[in-house]
Design an enzyme around this catalytic site. Structure first.
Site, PDB file in Angstrom:
ATOM      1  N   LYS A  78      19.518  45.995 -22.802  1.00  0.00           N
ATOM      2  CA  LYS A  78      20.912  45.998 -22.512  1.00  0.00           C
ATOM      3  C   LYS A  78      21.401  44.599 -22.937  1.00  0.00           C
ATOM      4  O   LYS A  78      20.812  43.713 -22.417  1.00  0.00           O
ATOM      5  CB  LYS A  78      21.316  46.469 -20.992  1.00  0.00           C
ATOM      6  N   SER A 153      27.912  51.956 -17.531  1.00  0.00           N
ATOM      7  CA  SER A 153      28.083  51.091 -18.841  1.00  0.00           C
ATOM      8  C   SER A 153      27.032  50.786 -19.737  1.00  0.00           C
ATOM      9  O   SER A 153      26.904  50.403 -20.796  1.00  0.00           O
ATOM     10  CB  SER A 153      28.413  49.431 -18.190  1.00  0.00           C
ATOM     11  N   SER A 177      25.742  52.549 -13.426  1.00  0.00           N
ATOM     12  CA  SER A 177      25.542  52.457 -14.865  1.00  0.00           C
ATOM     13  C   SER A 177      24.232  52.736 -15.630  1.00  0.00           C
ATOM     14  O   SER A 177      24.281  52.577 -16.869  1.00  0.00           O
ATOM     15  CB  SER A 177      26.064  51.085 -14.963  1.00  0.00           C
TER      16      SER A 177
END
Length: 485
Positions: A78, A153, A177
């Site tokens: 990420k 997210s 997330s």
């Protein structure tokens, strides 16, 4: 059949038997990215040259006794986890050209485990969002249906795994997330106990809530990845000095005598019928294996959403104050004085959702409102944590849906922040309490989009979560279903 349809242990056997090479795995990843990335848009930055060079280096070590736990496995990271020499943007124009000079602790651990980083994954800007539509560059799509969001997210992290672009990925979880996009994309996502995995090198959103964790196709692979990244880190003051057990050894499939708590609040108002029925069906599966369950109450969970957005936004307003155009990141060209520098850099560099949360947090921390909002939210957080402790005094795990509904369509909620925020009502309490939780696939909605089962455990008891998740996974076939992209 893709090589990524195999587990870590299966791929290691193939490597040791010289059936495949590490280069084959890396090329499989980049070929798949070339085929589907224009549609999925899971990646922000690829690291092809370094990945291929690393693959050749590892090919020469196949079969060596000192190879790492995840030898040769391709991974996506990420883009809020810093990587030395590889652009880290947090999906924000504010950091569009930020090139870190050090690796996050988890990245160091991945390198020590002999993984290969394929690239950096898309996300909601600074991890603020539930659909990946808040990325400062472009929105990631759900591989199961490109008209739907992948969640957020960590939407890029979940979508890349679901699309078969990488074997597994790292995400971060502040209010759901990792688990929410894992549920939406039909993969496995774990938020570890707060402090289990180092946050050093994670660009902070809300420091008391953020936690890095793994997203994978299977529970076994998830345990492999957590094993590699867990442990005390002296560079992170919130890292816990708690022994890391052998997660893989606990995947016995035995849940006989397991005591399951099912909060009535997690199956009540605001939770869709499809999510509710999928959980009840999952409980029947576990009952058939010798587990028992009872309905319980987490009475303060109804305050979790408001508590979370007050606390996380307050912490975000402080953490993001460092992005001012002076030290690093984007700097506005429209500057006549110091105030212009601050105001215009932040106005131009941050997206709408980030600005919204900074303003909310600044308001909650302001003189005259601190006691009424921030301090009160901290008190309610303690009550929520106490609710979990009371339940865990009599039960081994808590089970419920990961999300109230399956994934929603792109653009459906982007103009309605409150409706968007409500997607996280079932995941947020876990972060407020600091306990671990996993999402595993447990069915499909009428729109043929995946649903997730959330299994919540006691502090630092990821082993029990994995045991239950693995038992359920092996008793069903949801983990074998693939997006038809």
């Amino acid at each position: 059949m893709s090589l990524f349809d195999h587990s870590v242990s299966e791929l290691h056997k193939k490597l040791n038997n010289k059936e495949i090479s590490v280069t084959d795995l890396v090329e499989e990843s980049y070929k798949r990215i070339a085929d589907v990335e224009d549609n999925v848009k899971a990646f922000l930055t690829l690291d092809e040259e370094n990945a291929r060079a690393k693959a050749k280096e590892l090919d020469a070590k196949i079969g060596a006794e000192d190879n790492g736990l995840l030898f040769g496995m391709p991974i996506g990271v990420k883009d809020n986890i810093v990587t030395n020499g590889l652009r880290t943007t947090c999906a924000s124009k504010m950091l569009a050209n930020f090139d870190p000079i050090y690796d996050a602790t988890v990245v160091q651990k991945l390198k020590a485990a002999d993984t290969i980083t394929i690239g950096k994954l898309n996300m909601d800007e600074f991890a603020m969002g539930s659909s990946n539509e808040n990325s400062g560059f472009y929105a990631t799509k759900n591989p199961w249906n490109l008209d739907y969001v992948p969640g957020g997210s960590s939407g890029g992290s979940a979508a890349a795994v679901a699309a078969g672009e990488v074997l597994f990925s790292l995400g971060s979880d502040t209010g759901g997330s990792i688990r929410q996009p894992a549920a939406y994309c039909g993969v496995v996502g774990l938020k570890p106990t707060y402090g289990r995995v180092s946050r050093y090198g994670l660009v902070a959103f809300a420091s008391s809530l953020d936690q890095i964790g793994p997203i994978t196709r299977t529970v076994e692979d998830n345990a492999y990845l957590l094993q590699a990244i867990s442990g005390l880190d002296r560079m992170d003051a919130t890292s816990a000095n708690v022994e890391v057990g052998n997660y893989l050894a606990g995947l016995t499939g035995d849940v006989k005598g397991l005591r399951i708590a099912v909060p009535k609040e997690y199956l009540g108002e605001g939770v869709g019928e499809e999510a509710r029925e999928s959980v009840l069906a999952a409980l029947k599966v576990l009952e058939g294996m010798g587990a028992t369950w009872e309905e319980v109450s987490l009475p303060h969970s109804k305050y979790a959403l408001a508590t979370y957005y007050l606390l996380s936004s307050s912490e975000a307003s402080a953490n993001l104050s460092r992005f001012d155009g002076v030290r690093y990141g984007v700097r506005s060209d429209n500057v006549n004085n110091l105030m212009d520098l601050y105001k215009n850099t932040r106005s131009e560099g941050f997206g709408d959702e980030v600005k919204r949360r900074i303003m909310l947090g600044t308001f909650a921390l302001s003189s005259g409102y601190y006691d009424a909002y921030y301090k009160k939210a901290q008190q309610v957080r303690t009550l929520i944590k106490n609710d979990f402790e009371n339940v865990f005094a009599n039960y081994d795990v808590i089970i419920g849906p990961t999300t109230p509904t399956p994934a929603f369509k792109v653009g459906e909620k982007v103009d309605d922040p409150m409706t968007m925020y409500a997607n996280d009502i079932l995941t947020i309490p876990v972060n407020l309490a600091g306990v671990p939780a996993i999402s595993v696939p447990c069915g499909f909605g009428a729109n043929n989009m995946p649903l997730g089962l959330q299994i919540i455990g006691k502090h630092f008891d990821e082993a029990t979560i994995y045991r239950v998740a693995h038992a359920f996974e092996q008793a069903t076939d949801y983990h074998t279903k693939k997006a038809s992209l």
